[in-house]
Design a protein around this motif. Structure first.
Motif, short mmCIF file in Angstrom:
data_model
loop_
_atom_site.label_atom_id
_atom_site.label_comp_id
_atom_site.label_asym_id
_atom_site.label_seq_id
_atom_site.Cartn_x
_atom_site.Cartn_y
_atom_site.Cartn_z
N ALA A 183 13.10 -11.69 3.52
CA ALA A 183 11.70 -12.34 3.13
C ALA A 183 10.90 -11.86 2.04
N GLU A 184 10.07 -12.57 1.49
CA GLU A 184 9.30 -12.33 0.46
C GLU A 184 8.41 -11.23 0.76
N PRO A 185 8.01 -10.30 -0.12
CA PRO A 185 7.25 -9.15 0.12
C PRO A 185 5.74 -9.62 0.66
N VAL A 186 5.13 -8.69 1.39
CA VAL A 186 3.89 -8.88 2.00
C VAL A 186 2.86 -9.28 0.85
N ILE A 187 1.73 -10.00 1.15
CA ILE A 187 0.68 -10.18 0.00
C ILE A 187 -0.34 -9.62 0.30
N ARG A 188 -0.96 -8.57 -0.58
CA ARG A 188 -1.75 -7.62 -0.45
C ARG A 188 -3.23 -8.15 -0.76
N SER A 189 -4.41 -8.16 -0.38
CA SER A 189 -5.62 -8.71 -0.64
C SER A 189 -6.51 -7.67 -0.33
N THR A 190 -7.80 -8.09 -0.90
CA THR A 190 -9.06 -7.19 -0.27
C THR A 190 -10.25 -8.17 0.16
N THR A 191 -10.82 -7.65 1.41
CA THR A 191 -11.46 -8.77 2.01
C THR A 191 -12.98 -8.35 1.24
N PRO A 192 -14.31 -9.25 1.30
CA PRO A 192 -15.38 -8.91 0.80
C PRO A 192 -16.16 -7.44 0.88
N ARG A 193 -15.30 -6.95 2.24
CA ARG A 193 -16.10 -5.58 2.45
C ARG A 193 -15.13 -4.44 2.03
N GLY A 194 -14.27 -4.68 1.07
CA GLY A 194 -13.44 -3.79 0.63
C GLY A 194 -12.30 -3.31 1.49
#
Length: 247
Positions: A183-194
């Motif tokens: 599978a493709e790597p996980v996608i990391r992101s940040t919420t509005p609360r950090g």
């Protein structure tokens, strides 16, 4: 004939509704499906809380659980007698190769099979499919075959249908499961609360898609029929493991 329908896209999914309508002339239909999309739920059972069953305006039953919960609940308590067949789908997206390990669509059919009922998992070849009727026609044909000539042993059949108009389908093919790249790597992101959050990456592209695989059949306009089994034992490694343990 009495057929139990389920899926993993939820009781409101168009593929489920189209399939139920297509099968009504052939059998009594009972639909027991999840109350929301449970794609990727695999064979999980809900054991940490009670389940509720409600009935929608169209007569479909829906459960606040997994696809496996739905079939297990229906067969072991909700229905007065065993259905003659369990059909899961029509899923909006393929379940080929390694997908079958994670698929809630396949899991619902697997639960029927484990409970001793001939079972089919039915999926379109891609997400946002537009030709569910093509898959429904294929299921109608398979059900008619079961009615006319019952299969001689328990069967769990994984069916994948090209997202094509009926006239462009070139037939059906008995296939084996192919394999995907990892599978493709996980996608990391940040919420509005950090907070850091992760989305599971997309499934890998087909790796083993050679002649005889489900990937190859669908790519060439054929409906893929793959008989599945539940025994995960790697028999070819048993002697080697015994030798390794005695070294």
């Amino acid at each position: 004939m009495h057929i139990l329908l389920s899926n993993d896209d939820g009781y409101f999914a168009p593929g489920l509704q189209i399939l139920a309508e297509a099968l009504k002339p052939l059998a009594e239909i009972t639909v027991v499906a999840p109350e929301r999309n449970r794609s990727g739920a695999s064979n999980s059972l809900t054991l940490d809380r009670p389940l509720t069953v409600r009935r929608a305006d169209n007569g479909f039953f829906y459960v606040n659980g997994t696809p496996t919960d739905c079939v297990h609940l229906a067969v072991t308590g909700l229905l007065a007698e065993l259905p003659d067949m369990v059909i899961s789908g029509i899923n909006d997206g393929a379940n080929m190769g390694d997908d079958t390990i994670y698929s809630g669509t396949v899991a619902a059919a697997t639960e029927g099979f484990l409970l001793g009922i001939p079972s089919l998992a039915v999926s379109m070849s891609q997400h946002h499919a537009t030709h569910f009727e093509t898959a429904a026609n294929a299921v109608v044909e398979l059900v008619k075959r079961f009615q006319q000539n019952s299969y001689h042993e328990p069967i769990l059949l994984n069916v994948n249908v090209p997202d094509l108009p009926q006239q462009e389908i070139k037939g059906m093919a008995v296939t084996r499961l192919g394999r995907r790249h990892k599978a493709e790597p996980v996608i990391r992101s940040t919420t509005p609360r950090g907070e850091t959050v992760y989305w599971v990456g997309a499934a890998g592209a087909a790796q083993d898609a050679g002649t005889g695989t489900d990937f190859d059949a669908v790519e060439n306009g054929l409906i893929s029929l793959t008989p599945l089994q539940i025994d995960l034992t790697q028999y070819a490694q048993m002697d080697a493991l015994k030798n390794w343990m005695h070294k």
